[in-house]
Structures are given as C-alpha cells and as structure tokens.
Motif scaffolding. Structure first.
Motif, PDB file in Angstrom:
ATOM      1  N   GLU A  40       0.827  -1.200   0.000  1.00 18.48           N
ATOM      2  CA  GLU A  40       0.000   0.000   0.000  1.00 18.48           C
ATOM      3  C   GLU A  40       0.868   1.258   0.000  1.00 18.48           C
ATOM      4  O   GLU A  40       0.551   2.237  -0.693  1.00 18.48           O
ATOM      5  N   ARG A  43       2.203   1.816  -3.439  1.00 16.21           N
ATOM      6  CA  ARG A  43       1.159   2.357  -4.316  1.00 16.21           C
ATOM      7  C   ARG A  43       0.977   3.850  -4.076  1.00 16.21           C
ATOM      8  O   ARG A  43       0.909   4.649  -5.021  1.00 16.21           O
ATOM      9  N   MET A  44       0.926   4.255  -2.805  1.00 15.67           N
ATOM     10  CA  MET A  44       0.750   5.670  -2.480  1.00 15.67           C
ATOM     11  C   MET A  44       1.953   6.496  -2.927  1.00 15.67           C
ATOM     12  O   MET A  44       1.802   7.630  -3.379  1.00 15.67           O
ATOM     13  N   LYS A  45       3.151   5.921  -2.823  1.00 13.84           N
ATOM     14  CA  LYS A  45       4.351   6.625  -3.274  1.00 13.84           C
ATOM     15  C   LYS A  45       4.319   6.859  -4.784  1.00 13.84           C
ATOM     16  O   LYS A  45       4.682   7.931  -5.260  1.00 13.84           O
ATOM     17  N   ARG A  46       3.887   5.838  -5.532  1.00  7.83           N
ATOM     18  CA  ARG A  46       3.803   5.988  -6.990  1.00  7.83           C
ATOM     19  C   ARG A  46       2.795   7.075  -7.362  1.00  7.83           C
ATOM     20  O   ARG A  46       3.062   7.916  -8.232  1.00  7.83           O
ATOM     21  N   GLU A  47       1.660   7.047  -6.699  1.00  7.69           N
ATOM     22  CA  GLU A  47       0.622   8.033  -6.980  1.00  7.69           C
ATOM     23  C   GLU A  47       1.096   9.439  -6.631  1.00  7.69           C
ATOM     24  O   GLU A  47       0.907  10.385  -7.401  1.00  7.69           O
ATOM     25  N   ALA A  48       1.733   9.574  -5.468  1.00  9.77           N
ATOM     26  CA  ALA A  48       2.243  10.875  -5.055  1.00  9.77           C
ATOM     27  C   ALA A  48       3.334  11.357  -6.004  1.00  9.77           C
ATOM     28  O   ALA A  48       3.422  12.557  -6.315  1.00  9.77           O
ATOM     29  N   GLU A  50       3.671  10.629  -9.225  1.00  8.63           N
ATOM     30  CA  GLU A  50       3.059  11.060 -10.482  1.00  8.63           C
ATOM     31  C   GLU A  50       2.422  12.438 -10.325  1.00  8.63           C
ATOM     32  O   GLU A  50       2.541  13.298 -11.206  1.00  8.63           O
ATOM     33  N   TRP A  51       1.756  12.635  -9.200  1.00  7.96           N
ATOM     34  CA  TRP A  51       1.121  13.919  -8.912  1.00  7.96           C
ATOM     35  C   TRP A  51       2.164  15.022  -8.801  1.00  7.96           C
ATOM     36  O   TRP A  51       2.029  16.106  -9.376  1.00  7.96           O
ATOM     37  N   GLU A  54       3.670  15.926 -12.214  1.00  8.35           N
ATOM     38  CA  GLU A  54       2.753  16.745 -13.014  1.00  8.35           C
ATOM     39  C   GLU A  54       2.789  18.205 -12.570  1.00  8.35           C
ATOM     40  O   GLU A  54       2.874  19.124 -13.397  1.00  8.35           O
ATOM     41  N   ARG A  73      -7.034  17.866 -10.463  1.00  6.98           N
ATOM     42  CA  ARG A  73      -6.522  17.707  -9.104  1.00  6.98           C
ATOM     43  C   ARG A  73      -5.331  18.622  -8.830  1.00  6.98           C
ATOM     44  O   ARG A  73      -5.091  19.028  -7.698  1.00  6.98           O
ATOM     45  N   LYS A 168      -1.198  19.168  -0.637  1.00  5.31           N
ATOM     46  CA  LYS A 168      -2.100  18.467  -1.548  1.00  5.31           C
ATOM     47  C   LYS A 168      -3.542  18.406  -1.034  1.00  5.31           C
ATOM     48  O   LYS A 168      -4.464  18.173  -1.806  1.00  5.31           O
TER      49      LYS A 168
END
Length: 205
Positions: A40, A43-48, A50-51, A54, A73, A168
């Motif tokens: 988990e 997963r959160m690290k990858r999402e963060a 990418e955010w 961007e 977002r 964020k």
C-alpha cells in the motif's frame, strides 16, 4: 523528478543529490510502512510521485510563460503557486536545467527547480508536495547551490535556499528559507564517503 544516470570517465555512476541523501535514516518513513504495509505504501508513493511530477512540470511551464495542460486535481495547487509567486516577488532567472549539472570537485550531479531573485538576493528554489518541510531539504538546497556556484565561479554565489511546499489537501503554500547554505554543504560533503561505503564503490569496491 526522475534522475538521469550519468557516468564519469571511469565508467562509475555519478550519484544524484537525491541518491546521496537517501542514505540518511528516515524513522517516520519506516513507521509509515509499518502502519500501512509495504504494497500500500508503494502504491501511495507511486501516486504521489506522479502527482508531484505533473505539478513540477506545470510550474516549470508557467515560469517559462509556456502553455500549460494540467489535471483538475493539480490545477488548484498550481493556482496557489502562481498567487504565491506574484505575492512574494520571486523572479526566476533559470528554470530546471534540461541536463543535470555535475560537480567536478565533489563528483555528484543534480537538477534544481529554479534559481531566481527574492528580496534582492540570489536563491536556489525547490518545489515540494511533501507532508511537511524537513530539515534535510537544507542539505539538498546546499548541494544544488554548490552546483550553481561551481558553474558560475566568477559571478555572485548562492548562499540561501528556498523551499516552496504546496499542500495536496488544502492547496496552501508554505515557503521557508534556508540560510547559510555553506554550513549545510559541509554536512552534505560528509555524506559522500558514506555513500561510497554503503554502495561499495570507489575505494570500497
């Protein structure tokens, strides 16, 4: 931001500032992994990541005066940054270099987000979307400042760093100055042989 792998004349990888600082212990990170579990957290690290990438790219385009395409977002965070920039009077002189800068004296590489003027002082700046501003950011800014100072030896040197964090959850901007970067750089330099030891390279190969 992704780091480009560079090698020296002996074929050894030139570590990035982020790689070198990565050897520091992160007790909060270990507790976070313990609380949420490895998968988990990854997963959160990858999402963060990418955010964050961007938003970094959008800020860079904004500072260069180029056209921006951004998700819903990230748009409020970019808006908050633009308001901060106008309010603070920050004047960018150089936005993220296309190629990493290399320290020929200390054997590392890095890419800062911006160098500019603030309150009539030359500063190196970095944009963050982290949960808070960590003391280690001073070491990162000092390493970036040294890259600039080496490349501009005949000009005014950078002694001050700036972290601009955009939250964020709230989209609020928190700006913090790091002063006397040469003192922080002394600590960063001390990490270089430790990095070589941990990675079993150079004299430790």
């Amino acid at each position: 931001m992704p780091h480009k792998e560079l090698k020296d004349s002996n074929g050894l990888t030139i570590p990035s500032v982020t790689n070198i600082l990565g050897i520091l212990g992160k007790s909060e990170l270990y507790r976070w992994y313990g609380k949420h579990g490895f998968e988990e957290c990854e997963r959160m690290k990858r999402e963060a990541g990418e955010w964050g990438t961007e938003l970094h790219e959008a800020i860079g385009l904004y500072l260069k005066g180029e056209e921006i395409s951004i998700s819903s977002r990230s748009a409020p965070m970019l808006h908050s940054f633009t308001e901060w920039k106008e309010r603070s009077g920050f004047k960018p002189l150089m936005i993220e270099p296309e190629e990493p800068m290399i320290s020929s004296l200390w054997g590392y590489q890095g890419t800062f987000d911006a160098v500019g003027e603030l309150d009539d002082e030359l500063v190196v700046a970095d944009w963050k979307t982290s949960a808070r501003i960590y003391p280690e950011y001073g070491l990162q800014l000092a390493a970036y400042a040294n890259l600039w100072n080496e490349a501009h030896n005949h000009k005014k040197h950078i002694k001050t760093g700036l972290i601009v964090r955009i939250d964020k959850k709230t989209n609020l901007v928190q700006a913090k100055g790091f002063y006397n970067l040469p003192m922080y750089f002394e600590v960063f330099k001390s990490l270089l042989p430790v990095y070589d030891f941990v990675k079993r390279q150079k004299a430790w190969a």
